[in-house]
Design an enzyme around this catalytic site. Structure first.
Site, PDB file in Angstrom:
ATOM      1  N   GLY A 157       1.139  -1.128   0.222  1.00  0.00           N
ATOM      2  CA  GLY A 157      -0.003  -0.066   0.019  1.00  0.00           C
ATOM      3  C   GLY A 157       0.613   1.211  -0.372  1.00  0.00           C
ATOM      4  O   GLY A 157       2.278   1.124  -0.149  1.00  0.00           O
ATOM      5  N   PHE A 158       0.165   2.713   0.531  1.00  0.00           N
ATOM      6  CA  PHE A 158       0.665   3.656   0.458  1.00  0.00           C
ATOM      7  C   PHE A 158       1.702   4.192   1.727  1.00  0.00           C
ATOM      8  O   PHE A 158       3.476   3.945   1.335  1.00  0.00           O
ATOM      9  CB  PHE A 158      -0.353   5.150   0.414  1.00  0.00           C
ATOM     10  CG  PHE A 158       0.370   6.373   0.232  1.00  0.00           C
ATOM     11  CD1 PHE A 158       1.174   6.906  -0.434  1.00  0.00           C
ATOM     12  CD2 PHE A 158      -0.375   7.130   1.347  1.00  0.00           C
ATOM     13  CE1 PHE A 158       1.804   7.932  -0.008  1.00  0.00           C
ATOM     14  CE2 PHE A 158       0.118   8.203   1.274  1.00  0.00           C
ATOM     15  CZ  PHE A 158       1.094   8.772   1.105  1.00  0.00           C
TER      16      PHE A 158
ATOM     17  N   SER B 200      -4.807  -2.296   5.853  1.00  0.00           N
ATOM     18  CA  SER B 200      -6.570  -2.038   6.204  1.00  0.00           C
ATOM     19  C   SER B 200      -6.285  -0.930   5.159  1.00  0.00           C
ATOM     20  O   SER B 200      -6.056  -0.174   4.966  1.00  0.00           O
ATOM     21  CB  SER B 200      -6.253  -0.984   7.029  1.00  0.00           C
ATOM     22  OG  SER B 200      -7.804  -0.281   8.020  1.00  0.00           O
TER      23      SER B 200
ATOM     24  N   GLY C  39      -0.927 -11.881  18.781  1.00  0.00           N
ATOM     25  CA  GLY C  39      -0.663 -13.165  18.963  1.00  0.00           C
ATOM     26  C   GLY C  39       0.701 -13.258  18.509  1.00  0.00           C
ATOM     27  O   GLY C  39       1.210 -14.144  18.610  1.00  0.00           O
TER      28      GLY C  39
ATOM     29  N   TYR D 296     -15.203   1.957   9.207  1.00  0.00           N
ATOM     30  CA  TYR D 296     -13.412   1.996   9.577  1.00  0.00           C
ATOM     31  C   TYR D 296     -13.221   2.362  10.230  1.00  0.00           C
ATOM     32  O   TYR D 296     -12.182   2.368  11.591  1.00  0.00           O
ATOM     33  CB  TYR D 296     -12.857   3.062   8.072  1.00  0.00           C
ATOM     34  CG  TYR D 296     -11.684   3.416   8.581  1.00  0.00           C
ATOM     35  CD1 TYR D 296     -10.720   2.442   8.629  1.00  0.00           C
ATOM     36  CD2 TYR D 296     -10.995   4.732   8.680  1.00  0.00           C
ATOM     37  CE1 TYR D 296      -9.502   3.185   8.103  1.00  0.00           C
ATOM     38  CE2 TYR D 296      -9.950   4.947   8.507  1.00  0.00           C
ATOM     39  CZ  TYR D 296      -9.106   4.179   8.776  1.00  0.00           C
ATOM     40  OH  TYR D 296      -7.379   4.542   8.396  1.00  0.00           O
TER      41      TYR D 296
ATOM     42  N   TYR E 230      -3.185  -6.615  24.714  1.00  0.00           N
ATOM     43  CA  TYR E 230      -2.106  -7.714  25.366  1.00  0.00           C
ATOM     44  C   TYR E 230      -1.700  -6.580  25.656  1.00  0.00           C
ATOM     45  O   TYR E 230      -0.632  -7.669  25.593  1.00  0.00           O
ATOM     46  CB  TYR E 230      -2.152  -7.506  23.643  1.00  0.00           C
ATOM     47  CG  TYR E 230      -2.838  -8.871  23.098  1.00  0.00           C
ATOM     48  CD1 TYR E 230      -1.963  -9.842  22.686  1.00  0.00           C
ATOM     49  CD2 TYR E 230      -3.653  -9.249  22.755  1.00  0.00           C
ATOM     50  CE1 TYR E 230      -2.861 -11.315  22.337  1.00  0.00           C
ATOM     51  CE2 TYR E 230      -4.041 -10.385  22.459  1.00  0.00           C
ATOM     52  CZ  TYR E 230      -3.551 -11.230  21.817  1.00  0.00           C
ATOM     53  OH  TYR E 230      -3.889 -12.512  22.001  1.00  0.00           O
TER      54      TYR E 230
ATOM     55  N   ARG F 262      -9.514   9.958  -1.466  1.00  0.00           N
ATOM     56  CA  ARG F 262      -9.078  10.904  -0.534  1.00  0.00           C
ATOM     57  C   ARG F 262      -8.874  12.273  -1.476  1.00  0.00           C
ATOM     58  O   ARG F 262      -9.124  12.192  -2.339  1.00  0.00           O
ATOM     59  CB  ARG F 262      -8.418  10.490   0.208  1.00  0.00           C
ATOM     60  CG  ARG F 262      -8.200   9.274   1.077  1.00  0.00           C
ATOM     61  CD  ARG F 262      -7.089   9.161   1.546  1.00  0.00           C
ATOM     62  NE  ARG F 262      -6.512   7.506   1.164  1.00  0.00           N
ATOM     63  CZ  ARG F 262      -5.464   7.234   1.495  1.00  0.00           C
ATOM     64  NH1 ARG F 262      -4.773   6.795   2.485  1.00  0.00           N
ATOM     65  NH2 ARG F 262      -4.937   6.174   0.595  1.00  0.00           N
TER      66      ARG F 262
END
Length: 329
Positions: A12-13, A77, A104, A147, A161, A188
């Site tokens: 991605g970007f 994402s 995990g 989102y 966690y 965007r």
């Protein structure tokens, strides 16, 4: 021996720029992406390098990486409205199941993990500028909720966690970031305006254009992410450029930058579109010694150079990826 980092959303970007940065720093880099919104052309220059490897994998399913891992950067994402409105279930799953799987993995490998959150956790803010202590004003059942809530859950499980399992975690709250390798038609502001200007179309502004954004150049964002990963701070940190501008004024800047003579046209404001967006970066300054270095004028010139060198095919094509196989009805 070189440190080893897993970067999800690597094609991605932002993910691809992170790969470049970690390679430059001498790390062994493992990139991972399911390519729903990423593009291999963003990282193809790295394939020949001995310290880069790539996994075509969806992190919402079980994640296994053989060998040691020192760090994990979770940037997988969808990040633009055009994506998360088309694939809402996948967006929620990568924020929830994907983050769970990677936490995990961090626990198993004893690795430090940084998760990419977003200014969207603040929703349409009632506090301005936004500090990390602000809890937000989010419509959980609105179209943007898939989102916003994915990222809010992501932060919650990351802190769980950290507190319960003692995992070393970092939370990066990303404000609007731009630069080369953004997808031209991803919805965007900056690629939308530049694409319209380059195609000779009028620039579309939603609402009356009085809503504000604060744009951070990608090199500054990557620097902030790197510093946060290497810090000892586990609570969220805003990384963004506090130089705020209205969308209407920004549209005029684009027209001036591109030397075009289009006019600005106005359309209805989308539901829950934030009216103000400006980071308070006090923590970034004090804890990380970070603040943006690249001005909007310099960053936009670099970004415009990238977009104007795209082929005519890339310039005029519409987003056409088939997401249907990734959506559970």
């Amino acid at each position: 021996m070189s440190k080893r980092v897993l970067i999800t959303g690597a094609a991605g970007f932002l993910g691809s720029h992170l790969c470049d940065r970690f390679i430059k720093e001498g790390f062994d880099v493992v990139g991972m992406d399911n390519l729903i919104t990423g593009d291999l052309k963003n990282i193809e220059h790295l394939f020949k390098l001995p310290n880069f490897e790539f996994y075509h994998h969806d992190v919402t399913t079980f994640v296994n990486v053989s060998g040691d891992l020192d760090y994990i950067m979770h940037f997988a994402s969808p990040a633009s409205p055009i994506d998360y409105l088309k694939i809402p279930i996948q967006t929620l799953k990568v924020g929830a199941l994907g983050t769970h799987n990677l936490l995990g993995l961090a626990k198993e490998k004893n690795a430090r993990i940084l998760i990419a959150s977003t200014s969207e956790v603040y929703g349409d803010p009632l506090v301005h500028p936004q500090t990390e202590e602000y809890y937000g004003n989010v419509n959980t059942i609105g179209p943007r909720g898939v989102y916003d809530e994915a990222k809010r859950f992501q932060e919650a499980i990351t802190m769980a966690y950290h507190r319960f399992h003692g995992v070393e975690t970092r939370i990066l709250r990303i404000f609007n970031t731009y630069g080369p390798r953004m997808r031209l038609n991803d919805g965007r502001v900056i690629p939308a305006f530049l694409g319209q200007a380059l195609r000779g179309e009028d620039l579309t502004v939603f609402g009356d254009g009085s809503q504000t954004r604060s744009f951070c150049y990608v090199d500054d964002q990557v620097e902030g992410a790197f510093r946060l990963l290497m810090s000892d701070y586990s609570n969220p940190v805003n990384i963004g450029n506090p130089n705020e501008i209205s969308i209407k004024d920004f549209a005029e800047e684009i027209i001036k930058l591109t030397g075009t003579d289009q006019k600005v046209v106005y359309m209805d404001l989308p539901k829950d579109d934030p009216m103000q967006r400006q980071p308070d970066i006090t923590k970034a300054r004090e804890i990380l010694g970070w603040e943006p270095k690249v001005s909007r004028k310099e960053g936009m010139a670099k970004t415009y150079d990238y977009f104007k060198n795209l082929s005519q095919e890339e310039l005029f094509k519409k987003e056409h990826k088939d997401f249907s196989s990734h959506i559970r009805k």
